[in-house]
Design an enzyme around this catalytic site. Structure first.
Site, PDB file in Angstrom:
ATOM      1  CD  GLN A 111      -2.939   1.039   2.367  1.00 44.68           C
ATOM      2  OE1 GLN A 111      -2.834   0.166   3.228  1.00 44.68           O
ATOM      3  NE2 GLN A 111      -3.892   1.945   2.390  1.00 44.68           N
ATOM      4  CG  HIS A 139      -6.758   2.693  -2.797  1.00 37.27           C
ATOM      5  ND1 HIS A 139      -6.004   3.111  -1.708  1.00 37.27           N
ATOM      6  CD2 HIS A 139      -5.899   2.028  -3.605  1.00 37.27           C
ATOM      7  CE1 HIS A 139      -4.750   2.732  -1.877  1.00 37.27           C
ATOM      8  NE2 HIS A 139      -4.662   2.059  -3.017  1.00 37.27           N
ATOM      9  CG  HIS A 194      -5.802  -0.930  -7.190  1.00 36.77           C
ATOM     10  ND1 HIS A 194      -4.952  -0.072  -7.851  1.00 36.77           N
ATOM     11  CD2 HIS A 194      -5.383  -0.941  -5.890  1.00 36.77           C
ATOM     12  CE1 HIS A 194      -4.064   0.416  -6.989  1.00 36.77           C
ATOM     13  NE2 HIS A 194      -4.297  -0.110  -5.794  1.00 36.77           N
TER      14      HIS A 194
END
Ligand code: 5GP
Ligand code: ZN
Length: 112
Positions: free
Chosen positions: A93, A99, A101
């Site tokens: 990370q 988040h 992807h």
């Protein structure tokens, strides 16, 4: 989080190419795509990583995962796509705002 680039994108203080937004989630193109389509789905609220999620985030995480196939379809990834969540430094990370992807349109056998 004043020094978080994704919070700055949420706040409109940094530009991004947005593809989806609602009251809780924002989706934009990754600045360094590793496939033809490479989106990042983020919660608007600052959560450091998947490791910081608690049961109160269950619904939010569900919404993120359900949004992934919808946006993949809308971006022409009809034959499939990949999802990736890097968690912590050891997990690769780099941006410490949760988040997911969503990417595809490259080599389907690629590990990432
Ligand atoms: P991580 O390794 O944390 O899962 O990935 C972070 C991702 O965010 C990387 O793929 C990187 O290209 C993307 N990224 C970093 N900074 C920005 C930015 O300012 N704008 C956009 N659109 N993507 C970014
Ligand atoms: Zn943030």
């Amino acid at each position: 989080m004043s020094d978080c680039i994704f919070c700055k994108i949420v706040a409109g203080q940094l530009p991004s190419s947005k593809v989806y937004e609602d009251d809780e989630l924002l989706v934009f193109h990754d600045i360094h795509p590793f496939a033809r389509v490479h989106l990042l789905i983020i919660p608007k609220v600052h959560i450091v990583s998947l490791a910081e999620c608690t049961p109160e985030h269950e619904r939010l995480l569900g919404r993120i995962m359900l949004l992934a196939p919808r946006l993949a379809r809308e971006h022409g990834l009809d034959s499939g796509f990949k999802t990736l969540v890097n968690t912590g430094r050891g997990g690769g990370q780099e941006v410490f705002h949760l988040h997911v992807h969503v990417f595809g349109g490259g080599d389907p056998a690629a590990r990432v």
